[in-house]
Every structure is written in structure tokens, then in C-alpha cells.
Design an enzyme around this catalytic site. Structure first.
Site, PDB file in Angstrom:
ATOM      1  N   ARG A 101       4.746   6.756  -6.552  1.00  0.00           N
ATOM      2  CA  ARG A 101       4.643   7.309  -7.897  1.00  0.00           C
ATOM      3  C   ARG A 101       3.652   8.465  -7.890  1.00  0.00           C
ATOM      4  O   ARG A 101       2.625   8.419  -7.188  1.00  0.00           O
ATOM      5  CB  ARG A 101       4.154   6.238  -8.889  1.00  0.00           C
ATOM      6  N   HIS A 107      12.222  13.287  -6.749  1.00  0.00           N
ATOM      7  CA  HIS A 107      12.287  11.835  -6.969  1.00  0.00           C
ATOM      8  C   HIS A 107      13.664  11.281  -6.557  1.00  0.00           C
ATOM      9  O   HIS A 107      14.347  10.639  -7.358  1.00  0.00           O
ATOM     10  CB  HIS A 107      11.977  11.480  -8.424  1.00  0.00           C
TER      11      HIS A 107
HETATM   12  P1  NDP Z   1       7.125  -4.530  -3.435  1.00  0.00           P
HETATM   13  O1  NDP Z   1       6.628  -5.172  -4.680  1.00  0.00           O
HETATM   14  O2  NDP Z   1       8.127  -5.264  -2.612  1.00  0.00           O
HETATM   15  O3  NDP Z   1       5.903  -4.185  -2.475  1.00  0.00           O
HETATM   16  C1  NDP Z   1       4.688  -3.697  -2.963  1.00  0.00           C
HETATM   17  C2  NDP Z   1       3.664  -3.727  -1.840  1.00  0.00           C
HETATM   18  O4  NDP Z   1       2.464  -3.123  -2.330  1.00  0.00           O
HETATM   19  C3  NDP Z   1       3.287  -5.141  -1.408  1.00  0.00           C
HETATM   20  O5  NDP Z   1       3.071  -5.192  -0.033  1.00  0.00           O
HETATM   21  C4  NDP Z   1       1.987  -5.398  -2.164  1.00  0.00           C
HETATM   22  O6  NDP Z   1       1.109  -6.325  -1.550  1.00  0.00           O
HETATM   23  C5  NDP Z   1       1.377  -4.024  -2.106  1.00  0.00           C
HETATM   24  N1  NDP Z   1       0.362  -3.876  -3.163  1.00  0.00           N
HETATM   25  C6  NDP Z   1       0.521  -3.939  -4.507  1.00  0.00           C
HETATM   26  N2  NDP Z   1      -0.661  -3.789  -5.136  1.00  0.00           N
HETATM   27  C7  NDP Z   1      -1.587  -3.645  -4.166  1.00  0.00           C
HETATM   28  C8  NDP Z   1      -2.986  -3.470  -4.171  1.00  0.00           C
HETATM   29  N3  NDP Z   1      -3.687  -3.424  -5.311  1.00  0.00           N
HETATM   30  N4  NDP Z   1      -3.619  -3.366  -2.985  1.00  0.00           N
HETATM   31  C9  NDP Z   1      -2.937  -3.424  -1.833  1.00  0.00           C
HETATM   32  N5  NDP Z   1      -1.590  -3.586  -1.750  1.00  0.00           N
HETATM   33  C10 NDP Z   1      -0.933  -3.683  -2.907  1.00  0.00           C
HETATM   34  O7  NDP Z   1       7.693  -3.105  -3.863  1.00  0.00           O
HETATM   35  P2  NDP Z   1       8.831  -2.221  -3.141  1.00  0.00           P
HETATM   36  O8  NDP Z   1       8.503  -2.139  -1.704  1.00  0.00           O
HETATM   37  O9  NDP Z   1      10.173  -2.710  -3.526  1.00  0.00           O
HETATM   38  O10 NDP Z   1       8.626  -0.815  -3.879  1.00  0.00           O
HETATM   39  C11 NDP Z   1       7.414  -0.112  -3.775  1.00  0.00           C
HETATM   40  C12 NDP Z   1       7.383   1.083  -4.725  1.00  0.00           C
HETATM   41  O11 NDP Z   1       8.219   2.126  -4.264  1.00  0.00           O
HETATM   42  C13 NDP Z   1       7.899   0.837  -6.145  1.00  0.00           C
HETATM   43  O12 NDP Z   1       6.952   0.152  -6.930  1.00  0.00           O
HETATM   44  C14 NDP Z   1       8.171   2.233  -6.632  1.00  0.00           C
HETATM   45  O13 NDP Z   1       7.005   2.762  -7.259  1.00  0.00           O
HETATM   46  C15 NDP Z   1       8.457   3.017  -5.358  1.00  0.00           C
HETATM   47  N6  NDP Z   1       9.851   3.485  -5.307  1.00  0.00           N
HETATM   48  C16 NDP Z   1      10.098   4.837  -5.276  1.00  0.00           C
HETATM   49  C17 NDP Z   1      11.377   5.312  -5.186  1.00  0.00           C
HETATM   50  C18 NDP Z   1      11.658   6.754  -5.004  1.00  0.00           C
HETATM   51  O14 NDP Z   1      12.829   7.160  -5.004  1.00  0.00           O
HETATM   52  N7  NDP Z   1      10.662   7.591  -4.813  1.00  0.00           N
HETATM   53  C19 NDP Z   1      12.543   4.409  -5.196  1.00  0.00           C
HETATM   54  C20 NDP Z   1      12.177   3.010  -5.188  1.00  0.00           C
HETATM   55  C21 NDP Z   1      10.871   2.584  -5.269  1.00  0.00           C
HETATM   56  P3  NDP Z   1       1.546  -7.857  -1.313  1.00  0.00           P
HETATM   57  O15 NDP Z   1       2.482  -7.781  -0.130  1.00  0.00           O
HETATM   58  O16 NDP Z   1       0.295  -8.551  -1.032  1.00  0.00           O
HETATM   59  O17 NDP Z   1       2.233  -8.278  -2.585  1.00  0.00           O
HETATM   60  C1  OXD Z   2      12.485   3.005  -8.354  1.00  0.00           C
HETATM   61  C2  OXD Z   2      12.650   4.439  -8.429  1.00  0.00           C
HETATM   62  O1  OXD Z   2      11.412   2.513  -8.655  1.00  0.00           O
HETATM   63  O2  OXD Z   2      13.797   4.920  -8.381  1.00  0.00           O
HETATM   64  O3  OXD Z   2      13.460   2.320  -7.973  1.00  0.00           O
HETATM   65  O4  OXD Z   2      11.671   5.176  -8.492  1.00  0.00           O
END
Ligand code: NDP
Ligand code: OXD
Length: 306
Positions: free
Chosen positions: A221, A269
Site C-alpha cells: 500500500r 496498482h
Molecule cells: P496476509 O494477511 O496473508 O499476510 C500479511 C503478513 O504481514 C503476515 O505475515 C503478517 O504476520 C505480516 N504482518 C502484519 N502486520 C505486521 C506487523 N505489524 N509486523 C510484522 N508483520 C506483520 O496478507 P497477503 O499476503 O494476502 O497480502 C498482503 C498485502 O498485499 C495486502 O494486505 C495488500 O495490502 C497487498 N496487496 C497488493 C496488491 C497489489 O496489486 N499491489 C494485490 C493484493 C494484495 P503474521 O504472519 O504473523 O500474521
Molecule cells: C488487494 C489489491 O488488496 O488489489 O487485493 O490491492
């Protein structure tokens, strides 16, 4: 069962058609203000009005992996928010990151420039050991990216909230281990959800701890990155460049300094697109499970915010 769909900036007609085909006995409609009460909402970046007008919702399905646009709204206590898990996005993220990493590591932009100038000359090979890749966020997408990067034999490290163990990945967890994670990282990939804890996490202090000649790939993000801090670190020479897919304001305002900066590669994006067929299959599977009273994966924990 009545289902409403709303997608900011999306054409909902194809989604309506696919959902109606998958759930022929359900009443599936586009949400418009004043819509009749529904049991479920399938949304991308909904307005507060949708939530306020639909107090009978049994769950909200988010048309994306990142739930920040929903979690910033006032939601009724206990209303489950279910996020998209992979649904074809993980492999897209792996492609995107490997492309950006290899393009930079192998100096492909430099070669392209040389070839256009009819200049023949190979560059000195670089050693992978000098290019450790660190992934912020080892969730569904981060783990897939880590495996893809490791397959190219780069050293890989990852940082998550709770401790994790992953073959071939040096794992760090929690705020106490963030600095150690950063200090051994040269290419930093951000795949964190946007929460109160992670906003502005890519800033002068954290990026300044990366190995010299660092490179940033932000595909999570825009609000993770403090834009001016990145520009200052590029100017100082500490950072070599960045690939950015997400921005604080989208579309990126035309007067933003990122436009036209040769050190920064921009994409709109689109690092991982939500794929309709896989998404409808996943949502319908979870919706049917919820109707049967079965638990489903991907339910957001409101205390964590993701
Ligand atoms: P998940 O919820 O599966 O994974 C999130 C990861 O971040 C986990 O490993 C989690 O830790 C870690 N995390 C969260 N908060 C913290 C923190 N405070 N400190 C350290 N680690 C933290 O999410 P996804 O992998 O499915 O997606 C990740 C992000 O990708 C989405 O939230 C979105 O913003 C972005 N995205 C962007 C897209 C694009 O086109 N640019 C498309 C899709 C997604 P833990 O393992 O301990 O829970
Ligand atoms: C998502 C995105 O969060 O598209 O899936 O950004």
C-alpha cells in the site's frame, strides 16, 4: 439468500453474471443507495453508507487481499470480514517481484540503454550473496514471493508479526527484530497489510538501515511509504532505486515527483489483479460454508486489522 455487490471503480456486471450462475437460487444485485436488505455483501472499497444501510449483513467478502478500505469503516461489532486469499494473486506477485529484482540486479535497463545507443559491452557479473532480498510480510503473498526469489538463489529473509519457520528463508519477527532484518537486506519487498502498526513503515529510519545501494519494491500500500524519505535516500545515494505499484493517492497525481524519476519504476496498482473466475469460486465456496455453519479461512481479526 440476498447478496449485494459493490466495487469502487469496477464494472460489476460480469461479477453479477458469474455470481448468479454460481448461486442460481440466490438474489444477487448491485448495491445502490437504498437497496433492499441483504444477507451478504461482496465489496471493494465500499462507502460507509453501504454498511450503515445494511445492518442485517451476516458477512462481508472483500474483493481483494488487503482489507484496509473496509477496516477503516465503522463496522457492526462481530460482523465477519472475509478477505481474498491468493485466488491467483500470489503467482502474479511472484512474477512481479522477480521481474523487478532481476531487471535491477542484471542491469537490464543499462543494457537497453546501451543497445539503443549501439554500444556493445558486457558488465561485470554481480554476486547474489551481495543482494539479500528481505520480504516484509510472510503471509499468503509474501511466502509465495519468498519461494520464487529463493528459486533464483538469492539469499532470502522475511519479517512477520508472529515467528515463522520457512525452508530457505531466514525469518525475523516483531518490532524487536526489525532492525536486524533490515540491516542484512539490500532489496526490500513490502507485502504487509496496511494497519496502524505498519503505516509509514518505509521511512528514512528503516530504509536508512538497509545495506548501501538498497532497492525498494513496494507492492502493498502507498501509505506504507513516506515518499519524501525515499526521495531523500535516493538523492543521498544510499538507495539505488525503487519499483512502486501503490501510492498514497491513486491515480498518482500528475505533479508528484515520482513521475519521470529515472530511478523509480512505476506501475498503476496492478502487481496482482483480482481474477474474477478464481475469486468467485473462492467467495462462493466460503459463502456456502458459512451458510452451513462451517468455519472459513481468511476472516479478519479486528484486533490485528488484517
Ligand atoms: P496476509 O494477511 O496473508 O499476510 C500479511 C503478513 O504481514 C503476515 O505475515 C503478517 O504476520 C505480516 N504482518 C502484519 N502486520 C505486521 C506487523 N505489524 N509486523 C510484522 N508483520 C506483520 O496478507 P497477503 O499476503 O494476502 O497480502 C498482503 C498485502 O498485499 C495486502 O494486505 C495488500 O495490502 C497487498 N496487496 C497488493 C496488491 C497489489 O496489486 N499491489 C494485490 C493484493 C494484495 P503474521 O504472519 O504473523 O500474521
Ligand atoms: C488487494 C489489491 O488488496 O488489489 O487485493 O490491492
Amino acid at each position: 439468500m440476498r447478496i449485494l455487490i459493490y466495487g469502487a471503480g469496477m464494472r460489476v456486471e460480469p461479477w453479477l453474471a458469474d455470481l448468479r450462475a454460481a448461486l442460481p437460487t440466490a438474489d444477487v444485485a448491485e448495491w445502490t443507495p437504498g437497496a433492499a436488505p441483504a444477507d451478504y455483501a461482496i465489496v471493494w472499497a465500499p462507502p460507509q453508507q453501504l454498511i450503515d444501510e445494511q445492518p442485517g449483513l451476516r458477512a462481508i467478502f472483500n474483493l481483494g487481499a488487503g482489507v484496509d478500505p473496509v477496516m477503516k469503516l465503522r463496522l457492526p461489532a462481530g460482523l465477519p470480514v472475509v478477505r481474498m486469499e491468493d485466488a491467483g494473486m500470489a503467482v502474479q506477485m511472484a512474477e512481479y517481484v522477480c521481474h523487478a529484482l532481476i531487471r535491477h540486479f542484471r542491469e537490464l535497463d543499462g543494457y537497453e540503454h546501451d543497445m539503443r545507443a549501439r554500444r556493445w559491452g558486457v558488465r561485470k557479473p554481480r554476486e547474489r550473496k551481495d543482494w539479500p532480498v528481505g520480504i516484509l510480510g510472510l503471509g499468503v503473498l509474501g511466502q509465495r514471493v519468498a519461494r520464487a526469489v529463493a528459486s533464483f538463489e538469492f539469499p532470502v529473509r522475511g519479517w512477520s508479526r508472529t515467528p515463522r519457520v520457512m525452508d530457505g528463508v531466514e525469518c525475523f519477527a516483531g518490532p524487536d527484530q526489525l532492525d536486524a532484518f533490515l540491516a542484512g537486506t539490500r532489496v526490500l519487498v513490502c507485502l504487509l497489510p496496511l494497519t496502524a502498526d505498519t503505516a509509514d513503515i518505509l521511512n528514512r529510519r528503516t530504509l536508512g538501515r538497509l545495506l548501501p545501494g538498497a532497492y525498494l519494491i513496494n507492492i502493498a500500500r502507498g501509505a506504507h511509504l513516506v515518499d519524501d524519505d525515499l526521495l531523500a535516500l535516493l538523492d543521498s545515494g544510499h538507495m539505488a532505486g525503487a519499483t512502486l505499484d501503490v501510492f498514497r493517492t491513486e491515480p498518482l497525481p500528475l505533479d508528484h515527483p515520482f513521475w519521470g524519476d529515472a530511478r523509480i519504476t512505476l506501475t498503476p496498482h496492478g502487481a496482482a489483479r483480482t481474477l474474477r473466475e478464481a475469486s468467485v469460486t473462492q467467495i462462493v465456496g466460503k459463502l456456502v460454508a458459512l451458510e452451513r455453519g462451517e468455519p472459513v479461512a481468511g476472516v479478519v481479526d479486528p484486533t490485528r486489522g488484517y
